[in-house]
Design an enzyme around this catalytic site. Structure first.
Site, short mmCIF file in Angstrom:
data_model
loop_
_atom_site.label_atom_id
_atom_site.label_comp_id
_atom_site.label_asym_id
_atom_site.label_seq_id
_atom_site.Cartn_x
_atom_site.Cartn_y
_atom_site.Cartn_z
N ARG A 128 0.94 -1.29 0.17
CA ARG A 128 -0.25 -0.43 0.03
C ARG A 128 0.89 1.87 0.15
O ARG A 128 0.25 2.09 0.09
CB ARG A 128 -0.97 -0.29 1.18
N SER A 187 0.46 -7.45 9.61
CA SER A 187 -0.69 -8.14 9.30
C SER A 187 0.06 -9.81 9.80
O SER A 187 1.01 -10.20 10.05
CB SER A 187 -0.50 -8.27 7.89
N GLY A 188 -1.20 -10.13 10.12
CA GLY A 188 -1.49 -11.59 10.57
C GLY A 188 -2.88 -12.26 11.15
O GLY A 188 -2.17 -13.12 12.33
N GLU A 190 -5.16 -13.40 11.06
CA GLU A 190 -5.45 -14.70 10.36
C GLU A 190 -4.57 -16.32 11.20
O GLU A 190 -4.96 -17.12 10.70
CB GLU A 190 -5.89 -14.62 9.43
N ASN A 267 -9.48 -8.06 14.79
CA ASN A 267 -9.85 -8.91 14.82
C ASN A 267 -9.22 -9.64 16.40
O ASN A 267 -8.09 -9.71 15.75
CB ASN A 267 -10.31 -10.05 14.29
N ASP A 309 -15.39 -11.09 12.48
CA ASP A 309 -13.87 -10.55 11.88
C ASP A 309 -14.42 -9.09 11.19
O ASP A 309 -14.42 -8.79 9.84
CB ASP A 309 -13.50 -11.65 10.30
N ASP A 311 -12.75 -6.74 12.12
CA ASP A 311 -11.77 -6.12 12.62
C ASP A 311 -12.09 -4.57 13.10
O ASP A 311 -12.61 -4.54 14.21
CB ASP A 311 -11.13 -5.65 11.34
N ARG A 333 -15.61 -1.09 9.66
CA ARG A 333 -15.43 -2.62 8.84
C ARG A 333 -17.22 -3.21 9.57
O ARG A 333 -18.08 -3.43 8.93
CB ARG A 333 -15.00 -3.50 9.12
N TRP A 478 -13.01 -1.33 -4.16
CA TRP A 478 -11.71 -1.30 -3.26
C TRP A 478 -10.58 -0.79 -3.59
O TRP A 478 -9.46 -1.15 -3.04
CB TRP A 478 -11.39 -3.10 -3.78
CA LIG Z 1 -9.09 -9.95 10.15
#
Ligand SMILES: [Ca+2]
Ligand SMILES: [Ca+2]
Length: 579
Positions: A128, A187-188, A190, A267, A309, A311, A333, A478
């Protein structure tokens, strides 16, 4: 001769060291000839004071040059270009970065990060954007490293580890650079990682402070303990906090009047909330962190004990309300648009920005907590089954708004929110933590809510929470949004169009077919007295990977990887744009 040589070396050293300064970064919104921050300012308002391109002239907006990201790695281009000292810096999918001649698009250098086998990006191989400091350009990689390169040569100057990619850490957000510190998340979520916000010396990469975002974990400052995050087991049962998620995967914004860095957290892990009764702090929250000390000044949790989820990573954009209140806004979200006092975290207002919310009927402004409806998936343990009772929930976990950043115009006083209308069937399954494996305990299928559209660009008045206008789109939106003092709002669509709307009325004024889905972040600057507008085109991201029934709707979109740069055609439109 000896003296002359030393003087020369000193002279060039000083010139190079000047580079991008903290003062330049803080002045980025007002300086039209450069773009030093992703978000057109540390606040992330994505508003430019430029007016040359406006509703009267935009019919003459035509391509000036293009650049292909090339190779076989044509998917998922989500970056915003940066511009400094005659160069445009672009990051691309698969942890790649380029410097281009901003006048012609000529490639000056390119760097392709060597990715190990076994990286675990949850939601495509995207990036990004970068950050600029001194003579460095800095960006994060899919194997969770932060890399600084020389702006002129593309040579790696430092390379630091953000997390263990074998445990599911990765990084895709643009770094935020404040007062000589480069601030990143991870990130991560999940994979049961532990979210955190890190601040490093931008010149050397040395870690200054680290603030974990799950209660019970210890923060650090200059290599020493810096206080525990929250209070152990106050909102998490047993050992669940050890793999608690709360990934800070979208990075942070900053307000210079509070000296606070605002970071969203994702999340709590796993998705199956029956396994972790409690609020699960500081997941699905906005955290305000003191930029100097790395301590949490305030937090606001939008979805306590998140089960969907939702988030909570969405960008928190500092702005001032009509009555002068120092506020910040976040389109979560979970479908609510929150307005919060940015000095102390007090909730001012929360209103829906999507048409359907099954999980909550509203937000209690006194307690700040959602008024929950009975819409949680069933507990498989209660029925001794591999799968609990499924429920239909809206928004879907891809959110009323996902990563794609909204914009705020101080001219119109409106936020421009790229939203989506979709729901999901969701159910829970048993799950235990295993390093490097998905840690969900849930299954799902995403479905559109309406036949004729999923996406809707919505203009929201933060003083009232009212939607002032909307522009619907067949496929889910998106891409990022940008607004200008020229009364324009720019954004892209998966159908390949880069579009401009009248900021006050929402009337579509201009569109251009880029050849692939536009999920990048628009940018604008001034060069030789002319206003330029740019965007990356290249379909990908989470929708085709996770979108269930919605993914089928977008399966025929071509992938790509192009930088498109536009300006007004001088002789009045010999090359006509598509109207
Ligand atoms: Ca998530
Ligand atoms: Ca600037």
């Amino acid at each position: 001769m000896w003296c002359f040589g030393v003087l020369l070396a000193l002279g060039s050293g000083v010139a190079t060291a000047a580079g991008v300064t903290d003062a330049m970064i803080k002045n980025d919104t007002a300086s039209n000839d450069d773009l030093l921050t992703v978000g057109l300012g540390l606040h992330g308002q994505r508003h430019s004071p430029l007016t040359q391109v406006n509703p009267n002239t935009i019919g003459d907006l035509v391509p000036a040059w293009t650049f292909s990201l090339g190779g076989e790695k044509q998917r998922g281009q989500q970056a915003q270009p940066l511009i400094h000292n005659g160069k445009m810096f672009i990051t691309g999918s698969y942890s790649r970065i380029w410097a281009l001649d901003v006048k012609t698009g000529r490639r000056i250098w390119g760097y392709e990060h060597r990715l190990p086998d076994g990286i675990m990006p949850c939601c495509d191989v995207i990036n990004r954007g970068a950050g600029l400091y001194g003579d460095l350009v800095i960006f994060g990689t899919l194997d969770a490293r932060l890399i600084a390169l020389n702006q002129d040569t593309g040579k790696v100057v430092w390379n630091e580890k953000l997390g263990d990619y074998k445990a599911g850490y990765s990084y895709t957000a643009a770094p935020l650079i404040v007062d000589g510190l480069v601030i990143t998340g991870v990130s991560g979520g999940e994979f049961g990682i532990v979210g955190k916000v890190d601040a490093r010396d931008a010149k050397t990469g040395k870690l200054i402070w680290s603030r974990p975002t799950v209660e019970g974990h210890m923060g650090t400052l200059n290599g020493k303990d810096n206080g525990i995050t929250g209070k152990l087991n106050a909102s998490w049962p047993g050992d669940m906090w050890k793999y608690g998620g709360a990934a800070t995967w979208l990075g942070c914004t900053y307000a210079d009047d509070t000296k606070l860095v605002y970071c969203g957290t994702g999340n709590p892990a796993p998705w199956n909330a029956h396994l972790r009764p409690g609020d699960n702090l500081y997941s699905t929250s906005t955290l305000a962190i003191d930029v100097k000390t790395g301590k949490i000044k305030w937090s606001y949790q939008s979805t306590p004990n998140d089960h969907w989820d939702f988030d909570g990573v969405n960008e928190f954009i500092p702005f001032d309300l009509k009555d002068g209140t120092k506020a910040g806004a976040k389109a979560d979200r979970n479908g609510f648009f929150y307005v919060i006092d940015r000095t102390n975290g007090k909730l001012i207002n929360a209103s829906p920005f999507v048409t359907k919310q099954t999980w909550a009927s509203g937000v209690d402004l006194k307690t700040g907590r959602p008024i929950e409806s009975n819409n949680r998936p069933g507990d498989p343990a209660k029925v001794s089954a591999d799968k609990g009772e499924s429920v239909f929930s809206a928004p879907s976990f891809l959110g009323g708004k996902n990563w794609m950043p909204m914009a705020y115009s101080p001219d119109t006083g409106l936020f421009y929110v790229p939203s989506n209308e979709w729901g999901m069937d969701i159910w829970n399954e048993p799950i235990t933590y295993k390093k490097g494996a998905a840690y969900l305990g849930a299954g799902f299928n995403i479905k559109p809510l309406y036949d004729d559209y999923i996406g809707a660009l919505r203009a929201i008045d933060p003083n009232t929470g009212k939607i002032v206008w909307e522009a619907k789109n067949d496929a889910p939106l998106w891409g990022g949004v940008m607004t200008t003092a020229g009364n324009l709002v720019f954004t892209g669509t998966p159908e390949g169009y880069f579009k401009a709307f009248d900021a006050k009325t929402g009337k579509e004024l201009w569109k251009f077919q880029t050849g692939s889905g536009v999920i990048g972040q628009p940018a604008t600057w001034e060069m030789d007295g002319e206003q330029y507008v740019a965007v990356l085109s290249g379909w990908g991201g989470a929708v085709p990977l996770w979108g269930g029934d919605v993914a089928k709707k977008v399966k025929d979109i071509s992938q790509g990887g192009m930088v498109w740069v536009f300006k007004l055609h001088k002789s009045g439109g010999q090359v006509a744009a598509q109207h």
